[in-house]
Design a protein around this motif. Structure first.
Motif, PDB file in Angstrom:
ATOM      1  N   ARG A   7      54.104  43.309   4.739  1.00 48.55           N
ATOM      2  CA  ARG A   7      54.727  44.599   4.895  1.00 48.55           C
ATOM      3  C   ARG A   7      56.612  44.643   4.840  1.00 48.55           C
ATOM      4  N   SER A   8      56.828  43.122   4.339  1.00 50.13           N
ATOM      5  CA  SER A   8      58.667  43.201   4.096  1.00 50.13           C
ATOM      6  C   SER A   8      58.382  43.994   2.213  1.00 50.13           C
ATOM      7  N   ALA A   9      57.358  43.211   1.798  1.00 49.00           N
ATOM      8  CA  ALA A   9      57.791  44.175   0.088  1.00 49.00           C
ATOM      9  C   ALA A   9      56.766  45.238   0.145  1.00 49.00           C
ATOM     10  N   GLU A  10      56.487  45.872   0.316  1.00 46.95           N
ATOM     11  CA  GLU A  10      56.007  47.109   1.071  1.00 46.95           C
ATOM     12  C   GLU A  10      57.169  48.373   0.814  1.00 46.95           C
ATOM     13  N   GLU A  11      57.946  47.367   2.600  1.00 42.06           N
ATOM     14  CA  GLU A  11      59.558  48.096   2.447  1.00 42.06           C
ATOM     15  C   GLU A  11      59.941  48.309   1.571  1.00 42.06           C
ATOM     16  N   GLY A  12      59.956  46.823   1.237  1.00 42.36           N
ATOM     17  CA  GLY A  12      61.420  46.690  -0.344  1.00 42.36           C
ATOM     18  C   GLY A  12      60.597  47.549  -2.008  1.00 42.36           C
ATOM     19  N   LEU A  13      59.583  48.104  -1.906  1.00 44.06           N
ATOM     20  CA  LEU A  13      58.978  48.794  -2.715  1.00 44.06           C
ATOM     21  C   LEU A  13      59.220  50.577  -2.216  1.00 44.06           C
ATOM     22  N   ARG A  14      58.909  50.541  -0.905  1.00 44.38           N
ATOM     23  CA  ARG A  14      59.561  52.347  -0.834  1.00 44.38           C
ATOM     24  C   ARG A  14      61.055  52.501  -1.210  1.00 44.38           C
ATOM     25  N   LEU A  15      61.837  51.329  -0.844  1.00 47.54           N
ATOM     26  CA  LEU A  15      63.394  51.468  -1.026  1.00 47.54           C
ATOM     27  C   LEU A  15      63.579  51.462  -2.359  1.00 47.54           C
ATOM     28  N   ILE A  16      62.999  50.248  -3.390  1.00 50.64           N
ATOM     29  CA  ILE A  16      63.152  50.739  -4.566  1.00 50.64           C
ATOM     30  C   ILE A  16      63.341  51.997  -5.127  1.00 50.64           C
ATOM     31  N   ARG A  17      61.451  52.500  -4.864  1.00 50.41           N
ATOM     32  CA  ARG A  17      61.469  53.977  -5.545  1.00 50.41           C
ATOM     33  C   ARG A  17      61.823  55.125  -4.697  1.00 50.41           C
TER      34      ARG A  17
END
Length: 53
Positions: A7-17
């Motif tokens: 979940r943390s990785a997914e949130e990080g990817l959303r922030l980067i996008r």
């Protein structure tokens, strides 16, 4: 990977996008803001070695 890390990785990817979708002038504002936060929290300056946690 456990669900918390995933979940943390997914949130990080959303922030980067989201960051990459900003126009260049807004990206520069975000970078300046984050750099100021890092300085305010005592992060070592570039080129100096960080202490281990």
């Amino acid at each position: 990977m456990d669900s918390g890390k995933e979940r943390s990785a997914e949130e990080g990817l959303r922030l980067i996008r989201a960051f990459l979708s900003l126009p260049p002038d807004k990206r520069a504002e975000v970078i300046a803001f984050v750099e100021e936060l890092a300085r305010a929290h005592g992060r070592p300056e570039e080129g100096s070695e960080a202490s281990p946690r």
